[in-house]
Design an enzyme around this catalytic site. Structure first.
Site, PDB file in Angstrom:
ATOM      1  CD  GLU A 170       0.748   3.774   9.732  1.00  0.00           C
ATOM      2  OE1 GLU A 170       1.027   3.146  10.771  1.00  0.00           O
ATOM      3  OE2 GLU A 170       1.197   3.432   8.621  1.00  0.00           O
ATOM      4  CB  SER A 195      -0.925  -0.008   1.217  1.00  0.00           C
ATOM      5  OG  SER A 195      -0.194   0.080   2.404  1.00  0.00           O
ATOM      6  CG  HIS A 228       7.292  -3.918   9.151  1.00  0.00           C
ATOM      7  ND1 HIS A 228       6.713  -5.149   9.332  1.00  0.00           N
ATOM      8  CD2 HIS A 228       6.271  -3.025   9.320  1.00  0.00           C
ATOM      9  CE1 HIS A 228       5.425  -5.013   9.584  1.00  0.00           C
ATOM     10  NE2 HIS A 228       5.133  -3.740   9.596  1.00  0.00           N
ATOM     11  NE  ARG A 229       6.705   0.100   2.908  1.00  0.00           N
ATOM     12  CZ  ARG A 229       6.483   1.071   2.032  1.00  0.00           C
ATOM     13  NH1 ARG A 229       7.462   1.923   1.751  1.00  0.00           N
ATOM     14  NH2 ARG A 229       5.312   1.228   1.465  1.00  0.00           N
ATOM     15  CB  SER A 230       3.252  -5.260   3.580  1.00  0.00           C
ATOM     16  OG  SER A 230       3.364  -4.658   2.313  1.00  0.00           O
ATOM     17  CG  ASP A 275      -1.643   1.842   8.429  1.00  0.00           C
ATOM     18  OD1 ASP A 275      -2.303   2.824   8.027  1.00  0.00           O
ATOM     19  OD2 ASP A 275      -0.629   1.414   7.832  1.00  0.00           O
ATOM     20  CD  GLN A 329      -2.111  -1.440   5.057  1.00  0.00           C
ATOM     21  OE1 GLN A 329      -2.328  -1.134   3.892  1.00  0.00           O
ATOM     22  NE2 GLN A 329      -1.087  -0.957   5.740  1.00  0.00           N
ATOM     23  CG  HIS A 387      -0.761  -5.467   4.321  1.00  0.00           C
ATOM     24  ND1 HIS A 387      -0.343  -4.711   5.374  1.00  0.00           N
ATOM     25  CD2 HIS A 387      -0.252  -4.870   3.213  1.00  0.00           C
ATOM     26  CE1 HIS A 387       0.392  -3.697   4.941  1.00  0.00           C
ATOM     27  NE2 HIS A 387       0.444  -3.764   3.619  1.00  0.00           N
TER      28      HIS A 387
END
Ligand code: PGA
Ligand code: ZN
Length: 410
Positions: free
Chosen positions: A285, A44, A364-366, A242, A164, A156
């Site tokens: 978020e 995203s 982090h990232r997904s 988020d 999310q 995700h």
């Protein structure tokens, strides 16, 4: 030539946690010291993020190969030869100049960041220092509170939940290891609760469970029940979300892709008001779209006492953050080094946030990797918070394990 000068930089196409190609860079110094770093990738993503360079050749990895980024690293290698690895600002400046574009689209932020992080790690190795010490200096360290995403939705997960991330935040517990323990115990309790209700317990990209549920309120209530069953209370552990609402935004309206509901900005603002009055939610978020600074400012002055985190809004970009500070939009920034593409610019964003009393949350990232750089970064900058998923899937757990080692001094 100094012993800590960069001799060469090489790179490899490796895989992230979704099995998509990503960049690992290796920086080798004149004295033979070397270190690697690899970069994560989002799903995203914000439209203002630095450019992730992918090959686009549909015959390889469906177009997601990164061989062009590997070529960029070869170009970078020549430009960095002889530069001292501890000259981080200079290294990052040279790479930005070589790229020459606004958003690192020529060399690719994935190539640039991998080198930027590997250079810092090589310098830390050269001096024989743990990475967090090299980055943070001699000041007392403080470990971050984890914001653990234990139920996944949105982009995700392939369930029916549009929000999310449903996170737990054990901010009322003292030691990092005890915070982590609480997170794990609540995660396990949530799994049992979901099973008891006949829900599936498969996980999403960030390791949180991803069942089909009645709605987001049921998700929140199941989590609150899990907190209670695990023996914790709302003072010790609160909730964070988020929303990733830019994913929903289209022509002035928020259209939720899974449930088909739609909201105007005003309706969404009142929806958040109701949610925070009904539940112990401490942080939200990306509640609003990534370019709507005015509505963000209105929400920030309405939801007093709630941490409002700009992720897609700020994209770890100091200029966008300054605009937000000026407008009174949000009161916290999510820090994702690959949104901006160099370590120096990441540190700038954190510094600017702190100066304006905005909270900085390292993230982090997904699609993440077996690299724990962000754990050290969170400690080094005293950021206070880290968002690195559920205590499940090794690319998430490795950051927690790194923090346990830092806490224990081992
Ligand atoms: P992403 O998600 O890595 O897919 O962008 C994480 C987030 O939105 O915070
Ligand atoms: Zn986000």
């Amino acid at each position: 030539m100094k012993k800590c000068s960069i001799k060469r930089v090489s790179a490899l196409e490796i895989l992230d946690s979704r099995g998509f190609p990503t960049v690992m860079a290796k920086v080798t110094l004149e004295d033979g010291t070397s270190a690697v770093a690899s970069v994560p990738s989002g799903a995203s993503t914000g439209i203002h993020e630095a450019h992730e360079l992918r090959d686009g050749d549909k015959n390889r990895y469906g177009g997601k190969g990164v061989t062009k980024a590997l070529k960029s690293v070869s170009t970078i290698s020549e430009a960095l030869q002889g530069i001292c690895a501890c000259e981080q600002k200079e290294i990052d400046r040279i790479m930005c100049e070589l790229d020459g574009s606004e958003n690192k689209s020529k060399l690719g932020a994935n190539a640039i960041l991998a080198v930027s992080l590997a250079a810092a790690r090589a310098a830390a190795c050269f001096f024989g220092m743990p990475l967090y010490r090299y980055l943070g200096g001699i000041a007392d360290i403080s470990l971050p509170t984890p914001m653990m995403n234990i139920l996944n939705g949105g982009a995700h997960a392939s369930n029916n939940i549009d929000i999310q991330e449903f996170m737990i935040m054990p901010s009322g517990i003292e030691a990092f290891s005890e915070k982590l323990r609480a997170g794990v115990e609540i995660y396990r309790a949530l799994k049992s609760e979901l099973s008891r209700h006949g829900y599936l317990t498969g996980v999403g990209d960030e390791g949180g469970f991803a069942p089909d549920l009645r709605d987001e309120r049921e998700a929140i209530e199941l989590i609150l029940e899990a907190i209670r069953i695990a023996g914790y209370n709302e003072k010790e552990v609160c909730l964070a979300h988020d929303i990733a609402s830019s994913e929903w935004y289209e022509n002035g309206v928020y259209k939720l892709p899974k449930t088909g509901k739609s909201y105007t900005t005003d309706e969404l603002v009142s929806y958040y008001g109701k949610l925070v009055s009904d539940y112990p939610i401490a942080s939200i978020e990306d509640p609003l779209a990534e370019d709507d600074f005015d509505s963000w400012a209105r929400l920030t002055s309405t939801l007093k006492g709630i941490t409002l985190v700009g992720d897609d809004l700020f994209v770890t970009n100091t200029e966008r953050l300054k605009r937000g500070i000026e407008a009174g939009a949000a009161n916290a920034i999510l820090i994702k080094p690959n949104q901006i593409g160099t370590l120096s610019e990441t540190l700038d964003a954190i510094r600017t946030a702190k100066h304006a009393h905005y909270r900085a949350i390292i993230s982090h990232r997904s699609g993440d990797v077996d690299d724990t750089f962000i754990a050290d970064l969170a400690v080094a900058t005293g950021a206070g918070y880290i968002k690195t998923g559920a205590p499940c899937r090794m690319e998430r757990v490795n950051k927690y394990n790194r923090l346990l080692r830092i806490e224990a001094g081992i």
